[in-house]
Scaffold this active site. Structure first.
Site, PDB file in Angstrom:
ATOM      1  N   TYR A   2       7.527  27.020 -15.914  1.00  0.00           N
ATOM      2  CA  TYR A   2       6.656  26.337 -16.863  1.00  0.00           C
ATOM      3  C   TYR A   2       7.479  25.307 -17.613  1.00  0.00           C
ATOM      4  O   TYR A   2       8.134  25.607 -18.603  1.00  0.00           O
ATOM      5  CB  TYR A   2       6.038  27.342 -17.847  1.00  0.00           C
ATOM      6  CG  TYR A   2       5.120  26.706 -18.866  1.00  0.00           C
ATOM      7  CD1 TYR A   2       3.819  26.349 -18.525  1.00  0.00           C
ATOM      8  CD2 TYR A   2       5.551  26.447 -20.157  1.00  0.00           C
ATOM      9  CE1 TYR A   2       2.971  25.759 -19.450  1.00  0.00           C
ATOM     10  CE2 TYR A   2       4.708  25.855 -21.094  1.00  0.00           C
ATOM     11  CZ  TYR A   2       3.424  25.516 -20.732  1.00  0.00           C
ATOM     12  OH  TYR A   2       2.589  24.930 -21.648  1.00  0.00           O
ATOM     13  N   TYR A  50      -2.697  22.385 -13.727  1.00  0.00           N
ATOM     14  CA  TYR A  50      -1.950  22.992 -14.833  1.00  0.00           C
ATOM     15  C   TYR A  50      -2.451  24.417 -15.039  1.00  0.00           C
ATOM     16  O   TYR A  50      -3.574  24.645 -15.504  1.00  0.00           O
ATOM     17  CB  TYR A  50      -2.164  22.156 -16.085  1.00  0.00           C
ATOM     18  CG  TYR A  50      -1.192  22.402 -17.214  1.00  0.00           C
ATOM     19  CD1 TYR A  50      -0.126  21.536 -17.430  1.00  0.00           C
ATOM     20  CD2 TYR A  50      -1.351  23.469 -18.087  1.00  0.00           C
ATOM     21  CE1 TYR A  50       0.753  21.719 -18.487  1.00  0.00           C
ATOM     22  CE2 TYR A  50      -0.478  23.671 -19.145  1.00  0.00           C
ATOM     23  CZ  TYR A  50       0.572  22.799 -19.339  1.00  0.00           C
ATOM     24  OH  TYR A  50       1.447  22.981 -20.386  1.00  0.00           O
TER      25      TYR A  50
END
Length: 345
Positions: free
Chosen positions: A299, A254
């Site tokens: 994202y 991430y």
């Protein structure tokens, strides 16, 4: 969701469970009506923003393993570009915010910048070390047709020239703000083997929160330049799966902000504290975010990273990493977080 079910060779009427983020605005019953699902026997939501990404899959796994549901779809959809700019300051979400909002720490970048500065102080890291993370991500994005930054690689000089957002973070240290959605279908391994696509086996799934945990602002621990919540997840992942960091073929980490990629590598056991800057780009480092990550592809709160992990296991990724080792996927850090290990069935 219809596309994901079609990809698996399933019908909307097969769905009996739904899991998403507490931040998602799409009500489960509305989604079920829209896709044509029937009766639902399992509904669940996970909090703490991007930290929920892999945890929604963990919830689905537990539902299937216990027989509560047979086909669970995990989903996340958001308009964080055209709807509300996700990286902008917002009203304080809770009591914890009273410790930092009045001092001007009101955006994710500003909050992470504090930790990044301490990391630099403790270990001698530089902004160039952060820049190498985004250069690598954009190199992968440039060869991924699904990426927002397809055919647009950058250099370290481009990173150095990008404007400050919150020192020591520059624009190119920050993930995108994207419109998009991801859906993931979870069912039993035995059933998945008879479906349309080669399945990705969930070898481990874990959640974790560290001691004295806050949301993006855990500044009161003995060690500030660390992400202990990911350490909690890492120990579970390796213990559940029997794999080690050396087995990992590729890691989808991430990457909301570049310093947290370095710190995750350390928490996950790929190297020691403060050593990740030397690991990036070395032969010992597994390929990281071959889809371009959230810095380069999009994202979608980490859910696109899980989809990339599935593609890597199937052998259908745009930037396919060779080998048959497991794929590691992580969720957002700085908050209670989660992780997965995916492997061939």
């Amino acid at each position: 969701m219809r596309a994901a079910l079609d990809d698996a060779g399933l019908r909307p009427s097969d769905v009996d469970g739904l899991v998403t983020f507490t931040m998602d605005d799409n009500a489960e019953i509305a989604v079920a009506r829209e896709i044509g699902a029937g009766e639902l026997t399992f509904l669940s939501r996970i909090g703490y923003g991007g930290g929920a990404a892999c945890a929604v899959v963990q919830q689905a796994v537990m539902a299937v393993a216990t027989g509560v549901a047979s086909t669970v779809v995990c989903y996340r959809a958001l308009n964080e570009r055209s709807g509300r700019r996700f990286g902008q300051a917002t009203l304080p979400p809770g009591l914890d915010a009273s410790w930092h909002y009045p001092m001007g720490l009101a955006t994710p970048a500003a909050m992470v910048a504090m930790v990044a500065r301490r990391y630099m102080h403790d270990y001698g890291a530089t902004t160039d070390d952060f820049g190498r993370v985004t250069v690598a991500a954009r190199r992968y994005a440039a060869t991924n047709p699904a990426a927002w930054f397809y055919r647009r690689p950058i250099t370290l000089d481009d990173h150095r020239a990008s404007r400050w957002i919150a020192e020591p973070l520059r624009l190119l240290d920050c993930c995108q703000e994207s419109d998009g959605a991801v859906a993931l279908v979870v069912t039993s391994a035995s059933r998945a083997r008879d479906l349309r696509q080669p399945p990705a086996l969930i070898s481990a799934a874990a959640q974790g929160s560290g001691a004295d945990q806050f949301v993006m602002t855990s500044y009161y621990r003995d060690e500030l330049a660390a992400l202990p919540e990911m350490g909690v997840v890492a120990r579970q992942l390796w213990g559940q799966s029997g794999f080690t960091p050396g087995d990992v073929r590729t890691a989808v980490l991430y990457d909301h902000f570049t310093p947290y990629v370095l710190m995750q590598l350390e928490e996950l056991g790929f190297c020691g504290r403060g050593e990740a800057r030397h690991l990036i780009g070395s032969a010992e480092c597994p390929p990281i975010n071959p889809n371009g990550g959230q810095l380069g592809e999009a994202y979608i709160h980490g859910m696109n990273g899980i989809a990339e992990g599935v593609r890597q296991v199937r052998g259908s990724a745009a930037n396919q990493v060779p080998g048959d080792g497991p794929v590691l996927v992580t969720a957002g850090t700085g908050v209670p977080t989660s992780g997965l290990i995916l492997s061939t069935a």
